[in-house]
Design a protein around this motif. Structure first.
Motif, PDB file in Angstrom:
ATOM      1  N   TRP A 188       0.832  -1.199   0.000  1.00 20.01           N
ATOM      2  CA  TRP A 188       0.000   0.000   0.000  1.00 20.01           C
ATOM      3  C   TRP A 188       0.871   1.255   0.000  1.00 20.01           C
ATOM      4  N   ASP A 189       0.404   2.281  -0.698  1.00 25.24           N
ATOM      5  CA  ASP A 189       0.988   3.619  -0.645  1.00 25.24           C
ATOM      6  C   ASP A 189       0.102   4.436   0.297  1.00 25.24           C
ATOM      7  N   VAL A 190       0.674   4.822   1.432  1.00 23.77           N
ATOM      8  CA  VAL A 190      -0.119   5.464   2.486  1.00 23.77           C
ATOM      9  C   VAL A 190       0.436   6.853   2.790  1.00 23.77           C
ATOM     10  N   GLU A 191      -0.431   7.853   2.753  1.00 25.71           N
ATOM     11  CA  GLU A 191      -0.090   9.220   3.170  1.00 25.71           C
ATOM     12  C   GLU A 191      -0.645   9.445   4.569  1.00 25.71           C
ATOM     13  N   SER A 192       0.161  10.092   5.397  1.00 19.51           N
ATOM     14  CA  SER A 192      -0.306  10.430   6.734  1.00 19.51           C
ATOM     15  C   SER A 192       0.320  11.751   7.147  1.00 19.51           C
ATOM     16  N   GLY A 193      -0.077  12.228   8.310  1.00 19.88           N
ATOM     17  CA  GLY A 193       0.518  13.456   8.822  1.00 19.88           C
ATOM     18  C   GLY A 193       2.001  13.333   9.083  1.00 19.88           C
ATOM     19  N   ARG A 194       2.478  12.094   9.237  1.00 17.34           N
ATOM     20  CA  ARG A 194       3.897  11.843   9.500  1.00 17.34           C
ATOM     21  C   ARG A 194       4.716  11.767   8.221  1.00 17.34           C
ATOM     22  N   GLY A 195       4.073  11.561   7.075  1.00 14.18           N
ATOM     23  CA  GLY A 195       4.800  11.406   5.824  1.00 14.18           C
ATOM     24  C   GLY A 195       4.146  10.375   4.929  1.00 14.18           C
ATOM     25  N   ARG A 196       4.900   9.920   3.944  1.00 14.99           N
ATOM     26  CA  ARG A 196       4.399   8.954   2.980  1.00 14.99           C
ATOM     27  C   ARG A 196       5.127   7.629   3.206  1.00 14.99           C
ATOM     28  N   TYR A 197       4.350   6.538   3.247  1.00 14.87           N
ATOM     29  CA  TYR A 197       4.915   5.243   3.625  1.00 14.87           C
ATOM     30  C   TYR A 197       4.465   4.135   2.672  1.00 14.87           C
ATOM     31  N   ALA A 198       5.320   3.125   2.566  1.00 11.37           N
ATOM     32  CA  ALA A 198       4.931   1.850   1.963  1.00 11.37           C
ATOM     33  C   ALA A 198       4.560   0.914   3.096  1.00 11.37           C
ATOM     34  N   VAL A 199       3.397   0.317   2.995  1.00  8.89           N
ATOM     35  CA  VAL A 199       2.942  -0.662   3.988  1.00  8.89           C
ATOM     36  C   VAL A 199       2.824  -2.013   3.291  1.00  8.89           C
ATOM     37  N   LYS A 200       3.508  -3.011   3.828  1.00  7.77           N
ATOM     38  CA  LYS A 200       3.490  -4.353   3.250  1.00  7.77           C
ATOM     39  C   LYS A 200       2.771  -5.309   4.190  1.00  7.77           C
ATOM     40  N   LEU A 201       1.878  -6.098   3.634  1.00  7.45           N
ATOM     41  CA  LEU A 201       1.195  -7.152   4.378  1.00  7.45           C
ATOM     42  C   LEU A 201       1.592  -8.505   3.792  1.00  7.45           C
ATOM     43  N   GLY A 202       1.853  -9.480   4.656  1.00  8.88           N
ATOM     44  CA  GLY A 202       2.160 -10.828   4.204  1.00  8.88           C
ATOM     45  C   GLY A 202       1.174 -11.822   4.777  1.00  8.88           C
ATOM     46  N   TYR A 203       0.846 -12.836   3.991  1.00  7.07           N
ATOM     47  CA  TYR A 203      -0.071 -13.882   4.432  1.00  7.07           C
ATOM     48  C   TYR A 203       0.295 -15.167   3.688  1.00  7.07           C
ATOM     49  N   PRO A 204      -0.037 -16.325   4.241  1.00 11.87           N
ATOM     50  CA  PRO A 204       0.385 -17.585   3.605  1.00 11.87           C
ATOM     51  C   PRO A 204      -0.307 -17.821   2.278  1.00 11.87           C
ATOM     52  N   ILE A 205       0.411 -18.476   1.365  1.00 11.41           N
ATOM     53  CA  ILE A 205      -0.152 -18.885   0.083  1.00 11.41           C
ATOM     54  C   ILE A 205      -0.719 -20.294   0.234  1.00 11.41           C
ATOM     55  N   GLU A 206      -1.977 -20.431  -0.065  1.00 11.74           N
ATOM     56  CA  GLU A 206      -2.599 -21.748   0.018  1.00 11.74           C
ATOM     57  C   GLU A 206      -2.186 -22.617  -1.174  1.00 11.74           C
ATOM     58  N   ALA A 207      -2.163 -23.923  -0.968  1.00 11.41           N
ATOM     59  CA  ALA A 207      -1.808 -24.852  -2.038  1.00 11.41           C
ATOM     60  C   ALA A 207      -2.877 -24.847  -3.128  1.00 11.41           C
ATOM     61  N   THR A 208      -2.434 -25.017  -4.378  1.00  7.23           N
ATOM     62  CA  THR A 208      -3.319 -25.176  -5.532  1.00  7.23           C
ATOM     63  C   THR A 208      -2.825 -26.384  -6.323  1.00  7.23           C
ATOM     64  N   PRO A 209      -3.590 -26.838  -7.329  1.00 12.32           N
ATOM     65  CA  PRO A 209      -3.100 -27.949  -8.151  1.00 12.32           C
ATOM     66  C   PRO A 209      -1.766 -27.644  -8.838  1.00 12.32           C
ATOM     67  N   GLU A 210      -1.489 -26.341  -9.093  1.00 16.35           N
ATOM     68  CA  GLU A 210      -0.260 -25.960  -9.787  1.00 16.35           C
ATOM     69  C   GLU A 210       0.872 -25.603  -8.832  1.00 16.35           C
ATOM     70  N   TRP A 211       0.533 -25.145  -7.606  1.00 13.45           N
ATOM     71  CA  TRP A 211       1.543 -24.596  -6.703  1.00 13.45           C
ATOM     72  C   TRP A 211       1.419 -25.214  -5.315  1.00 13.45           C
ATOM     73  N   PRO A 212       2.541 -25.533  -4.677  1.00 12.89           N
ATOM     74  CA  PRO A 212       2.477 -25.979  -3.284  1.00 12.89           C
ATOM     75  C   PRO A 212       2.202 -24.799  -2.357  1.00 12.89           C
ATOM     76  N   ALA A 213       1.783 -25.084  -1.147  1.00 13.50           N
ATOM     77  CA  ALA A 213       1.570 -24.025  -0.147  1.00 13.50           C
ATOM     78  C   ALA A 213       2.901 -23.337   0.164  1.00 13.50           C
ATOM     79  N   GLN A 214       2.821 -22.029   0.470  1.00 13.20           N
ATOM     80  CA  GLN A 214       4.012 -21.244   0.789  1.00 13.20           C
ATOM     81  C   GLN A 214       3.755 -20.454   2.072  1.00 13.20           C
ATOM     82  N   PRO A 215       3.959 -21.061   3.235  1.00 16.03           N
ATOM     83  CA  PRO A 215       3.683 -20.347   4.480  1.00 16.03           C
ATOM     84  C   PRO A 215       4.662 -19.221   4.776  1.00 16.03           C
ATOM     85  N   TRP A 216       5.860 -19.244   4.167  1.00 13.09           N
ATOM     86  CA  TRP A 216       6.884 -18.243   4.485  1.00 13.09           C
ATOM     87  C   TRP A 216       6.487 -16.830   4.067  1.00 13.09           C
TER      88      TRP A 216
END
Length: 278
Positions: A33-61
């Protein structure tokens, strides 16, 4: 990229008190996310696990990657960094880096028939950003064109979630399983094929920087394999050294060719690369 994604966690909203927020990247396992606030402009990153699919294994990291990057940035002495956990994984907040990434900046060089050549000052800015990290004893592990942001005053090297070189809290750490194969050094590809993991090195970063400069300047990958080849097939090609000829112009082309040497010990150091360019 999807137009919708996870909402910003309450803990982040309370810390930043955004005046505006814009989702700029939403992919498997992460959003930015590109976030503007009174403190300045920030990049906010969120991480969450990737669930397994027929093409891809799960990626909890992927759930741990933002907090790991935050910890790395703290170790490197970066200011205005925060990170923590939310209900699906981890997050970090860091200053927004304004500018174009290397691939987008050199787009005019890739237009057929164009007389525009890649400027060595841009390449030198990327080298200086990576040299700063190497001087502190770290390897980036995920060097690629999108991770060099060429700003009005300097070039920033971003996305350090895979970096190695110092202590990272055990609860946020995870094994390195390679990066985008386009930029993976042969020794990294061989290790991932053999064991499922590898150890990032500064020599592998040099290879990745050479591959990044090449594809940004010419549109060609360093190694030839079908566009739709499975990742294991791509890695086999990299490990076997199926290099394309480097067609970048002039001295830059000669330098990239040396950076893409199959043997790690034959590649120049980041300082030698910088000396050549300057």
């Amino acid at each position: 990229m999807s137009s919708s994604g996870p909402e910003l966690p309450i803990v982040v909203l309370e810390a930043l008190m955004p005046t505006s927020q814009r989702l700029v990247l939403n992919r498997r396992g992460s959003s930015v996310w590109d976030v503007e606030s009174g403190r300045g402009r920030y990049a906010v990153k969120l991480g969450y696990p990737i669930e397994a699919t027929p093409e891809w294994p799960a990626q909890p990291w992927t759930a741990l990657a933002p907090a790991r990057e935050g910890a790395v940035l703290h170790r490197l002495g970066a200011d205005d960094i925060a990170y923590g956990e939310w209900e699906r994984g981890t997050w970090n907040v860091q200053p927004w880096r304004e500018g174009l990434d290397l691939y987008r900046l050199w787009e005019p060089c890739r237009i057929e028939g164009s007389s525009v050549e890649p400027h060595t000052s841009v390449a030198l800015g990327c080298v200086e950003a990576l040299a700063e990290l190497h001087a502190k004893g770290w390897a980036h592990g995920d060097v690629q064109p999108a991770h060099f942001i060429i700003g009005p005053e300097r070039t920033h090297l971003i996305d350090l979630a895979l970096a190695r070189g110092g202590h990272v809290p055990e609860g946020y750490d995870f094994r390195f399983r390679g990066c985008l194969v386009h930029y993976e050094a042969p020794e990294i590809a061989r290790s991932v094929l053999a064991t499922g993991e590898a150890e990032p090195t500064q020599e592998a970063d040099i290879y990745a920087l050479g591959a990044s400069l090449l594809i940004s300047a010419t549109g060609w990958r360093a190694v030839e394999y079908p566009d739709d080849a499975p990742r294991s097939v791509q890695r086999e090609a990299v490990a076997n050294g199926k290099r394309r000829p480097v067609k970048a112009p002039g001295e830059l082309g000669e330098l990239i060719d040396a950076m893409l040497s199959h043997a790690a010990g034959d590649r120049p150091t980041i300082y030698e690369v910088g000396k050549t360019l300057s």
